[in-house]
Write a protein that holds these residues in place. Structure first.
Motif, mmCIF file in Angstrom:
data_model
loop_
_atom_site.group_PDB
_atom_site.id
_atom_site.type_symbol
_atom_site.label_atom_id
_atom_site.label_comp_id
_atom_site.label_asym_id
_atom_site.label_seq_id
_atom_site.Cartn_x
_atom_site.Cartn_y
_atom_site.Cartn_z
ATOM 1 N N LEU A 130 0.815 -1.217 0.000
ATOM 2 C CA LEU A 130 0.000 0.000 0.000
ATOM 3 C C LEU A 130 0.848 1.266 0.000
ATOM 4 C CD1 LEU A 130 -2.792 -0.976 2.576
ATOM 5 C CD2 LEU A 130 -2.906 -1.063 0.075
ATOM 6 N N SER A 131 2.148 1.116 -0.105
ATOM 7 C CA SER A 131 3.035 2.281 -0.115
ATOM 8 C C SER A 131 2.660 3.232 -1.250
ATOM 9 C CB SER A 131 4.489 1.829 -0.284
ATOM 10 O OG SER A 131 5.330 2.943 -0.538
ATOM 11 N N PRO A 132 2.568 4.546 -0.972
ATOM 12 C CA PRO A 132 2.198 5.495 -2.039
ATOM 13 C C PRO A 132 3.267 5.630 -3.113
ATOM 14 C CG PRO A 132 2.801 6.668 -0.029
ATOM 15 C CD PRO A 132 2.750 5.214 0.330
ATOM 16 N N GLY A 133 4.499 5.225 -2.809
ATOM 17 C CA GLY A 133 5.568 5.361 -3.776
ATOM 18 C C GLY A 133 5.790 4.118 -4.621
ATOM 19 N N GLN A 134 6.082 2.980 -3.959
ATOM 20 C CA GLN A 134 6.437 1.755 -4.664
ATOM 21 C C GLN A 134 5.415 0.636 -4.494
ATOM 22 O OE1 GLN A 134 9.088 1.707 -6.644
ATOM 23 N NE2 GLN A 134 9.607 3.822 -6.069
ATOM 24 N N GLY A 135 4.333 0.867 -3.765
ATOM 25 C CA GLY A 135 3.348 -0.181 -3.530
ATOM 26 C C GLY A 135 2.645 -0.616 -4.799
ATOM 27 N N ILE A 136 2.392 -1.912 -4.902
ATOM 28 C CA ILE A 136 1.788 -2.442 -6.119
ATOM 29 C C ILE A 136 0.371 -1.918 -6.329
ATOM 30 C CG2 ILE A 136 0.935 -4.519 -4.955
ATOM 31 C CD1 ILE A 136 1.461 -6.044 -7.551
ATOM 32 N N MET A 140 -0.874 0.040 -9.708
ATOM 33 C CA MET A 140 -2.017 -0.363 -10.530
ATOM 34 C C MET A 140 -3.002 0.795 -10.696
ATOM 35 S SD MET A 140 -2.610 -4.188 -8.930
ATOM 36 C CE MET A 140 -4.064 -4.511 -9.927
ATOM 37 N N LEU A 141 -3.183 1.596 -9.642
ATOM 38 C CA LEU A 141 -4.058 2.763 -9.763
ATOM 39 C C LEU A 141 -3.471 3.766 -10.748
ATOM 40 C CD1 LEU A 141 -5.063 3.371 -6.022
ATOM 41 C CD2 LEU A 141 -6.451 2.361 -7.825
ATOM 42 N N GLY A 142 -2.148 3.883 -10.761
ATOM 43 C CA GLY A 142 -1.506 4.794 -11.704
ATOM 44 C C GLY A 142 -1.719 4.392 -13.148
ATOM 45 N N TRP A 143 -1.859 3.083 -13.403
ATOM 46 C CA TRP A 143 -2.094 2.615 -14.774
ATOM 47 C C TRP A 143 -3.408 3.138 -15.344
ATOM 48 C CZ3 TRP A 143 -0.765 -3.178 -13.421
ATOM 49 C CH2 TRP A 143 0.624 -3.270 -13.183
ATOM 50 N N VAL A 144 -4.391 3.404 -14.443
ATOM 51 C CA VAL A 144 -5.689 3.905 -14.909
ATOM 52 C C VAL A 144 -5.836 5.400 -14.643
ATOM 53 C CG1 VAL A 144 -6.833 1.673 -14.711
ATOM 54 C CG2 VAL A 144 -6.758 3.189 -12.723
ATOM 55 N N GLY A 145 -4.720 6.063 -14.342
ATOM 56 C CA GLY A 145 -4.736 7.511 -14.211
ATOM 57 C C GLY A 145 -5.120 8.050 -12.846
ATOM 58 N N ILE A 146 -5.129 7.212 -11.803
ATOM 59 C CA ILE A 146 -5.480 7.664 -10.452
ATOM 60 C C ILE A 146 -4.208 8.003 -9.685
ATOM 61 C CG2 ILE A 146 -6.588 7.019 -8.278
ATOM 62 C CD1 ILE A 146 -8.388 5.138 -9.823
ATOM 63 N N PRO A 148 -1.565 8.514 -6.628
ATOM 64 C CA PRO A 148 -1.261 7.642 -5.474
ATOM 65 C C PRO A 148 -2.054 8.049 -4.234
ATOM 66 C CG PRO A 148 0.756 8.292 -6.593
ATOM 67 C CD PRO A 148 -0.342 9.107 -7.208
ATOM 68 N N ILE A 149 -2.492 7.043 -3.483
ATOM 69 C CA ILE A 149 -3.272 7.246 -2.256
ATOM 70 C C ILE A 149 -2.464 6.740 -1.074
ATOM 71 C CG2 ILE A 149 -5.399 6.672 -1.028
ATOM 72 C CD1 ILE A 149 -6.712 6.217 -3.766
#
Length: 298
Positions: A130-136, A140-146, A148-149
């Motif tokens: 769940l890491s905002p930097g390197q978390g998987i 995956m959220l970045g792949w759909v344009g979201i 980091p949380i």
């Protein structure tokens, strides 16, 4: 000693070690609850510390964070109770529809395994994924344009992260209970429903759910006694000062006051209040279980 008592003697001897452990670790420490009514000083001990009556409780409710902590505890615990009922029931019904035994056993094993892992291990796994930097998850959220949380550092996300991660760990264990209940439903009822033209959803609504309703009611009423137990081990391993506003619960508050800040009397007062309220809720839940599910301890 009559014959009946002589036959039961081995059973009493078997329970004796457990009874001794419970007495040592659960009943003897009850004497320390007097600290809630004292200004406890470790150098003086319990017998010589000054009595202050209800002053610790008054001070506890005067703290601005007290009501927030109680609200966080109830909010997280209630969400866990609801999720702990809905998710296992839904999963058990789906697994009950699976005809291939090998696939069914494989799924059961996979969802059951996290139950055996401690929160110390799982917390490390969750912090990584769940890491905002390197978390998987954020990748995956970045792949759909979201964007980091920060799931474990954002007050808006932290309570829900706690509930979801807890359910991921425990729902497999609860599912077994409902699968056992489903095995007791008469198959002839389903056969009759098929003849009458009922589909899967109608069979589930009119046969499956009513068939396991006593178990659902029992577990739901018994869970009421856990309203003030939001899960110390999980939250302690996952929270930080960033999320005290939404993630601090009674148990973590007692830990910080008692062990970190050395406010022994105040932490004892908070713990005693929680214990009294929990006792009332447990008594009510067992009363409801006895009335609606015919469940009795004695």
């Amino acid at each position: 000693m009559n014959a009946k008592r002589l036959r039961e003697l081995p059973l009493h001897l078997m329970i004796l070690p457990g009874a001794i452990i419970v007495f040592i670790y659960h009943y003897i420490p009850l004497g320390g609850l007097v600290m809630a009514f004292q200004k406890y000083m470790p150098a003086r001990g319990i017998m010589s510390s000054t009595w202050v009556g209800w002053r610790n409780f008054e001070y506890m409710f005067s703290l601005p964070s007290t009501l927030e902590v109680f609200w966080n505890t109830i909010f997280i615990a209630v969400m866990k109770i609801v999720a702990g009922l809905v998710v296992p029931i839904f999963t058990a019904i789906l697994l009950n529809e699976v005809s291939r035994a090998a696939f069914k056993r494989t799924v059961q094993t996979m969802i059951y395994l996290p139950h055996f892992l401690s929160w110390t291990i799982l917390a490390g796994i969750l912090i990584d994924i769940l890491s905002p930097g390197q978390g998987i998850v954020n990748q995956m959220l970045g792949w759909v344009g979201i964007q980091p949380i920060f799931f474990l550092g954002d007050n808006d996300w932290f309570p829900y992260t706690i509930v979801i991660s807890n359910e991921w760990k425990e729902f497999g264990f609860s599912t077994i209970v409902y699968l056992a209940a489903l095995s007791s439903v008469d198959p002839a009822l389903y056969e009759s429903a098929v003849i009458d033209g009922a589909g899967r959803w109608r069979q589930t609504w009119h046969i499956t759910l009513p068939g396991i309703r006593p178990v659902i009611v029992l577990l739901m009423t018994l869970s009421l006694g856990q309203v003030l137990n939001a899960g110390f081990e999980q939250i302690f391993n996952l929270y930080s000062p960033y999320v005290y506003e939404s993630g601090d619960i009674i148990d973590t508050m007692v830990y910080r006051m008692g062990l970190l800040d050395a406010q022994y009397s105040l932490s004892t007062a908070v713990g005693l209040l929680k214990s009294v309220v929990s006792l009332i809720l447990i008594s009510v839940s067992y009363g409801l279980a006895s009335r609606f599910a015919n469940y009795r301890i004695f």
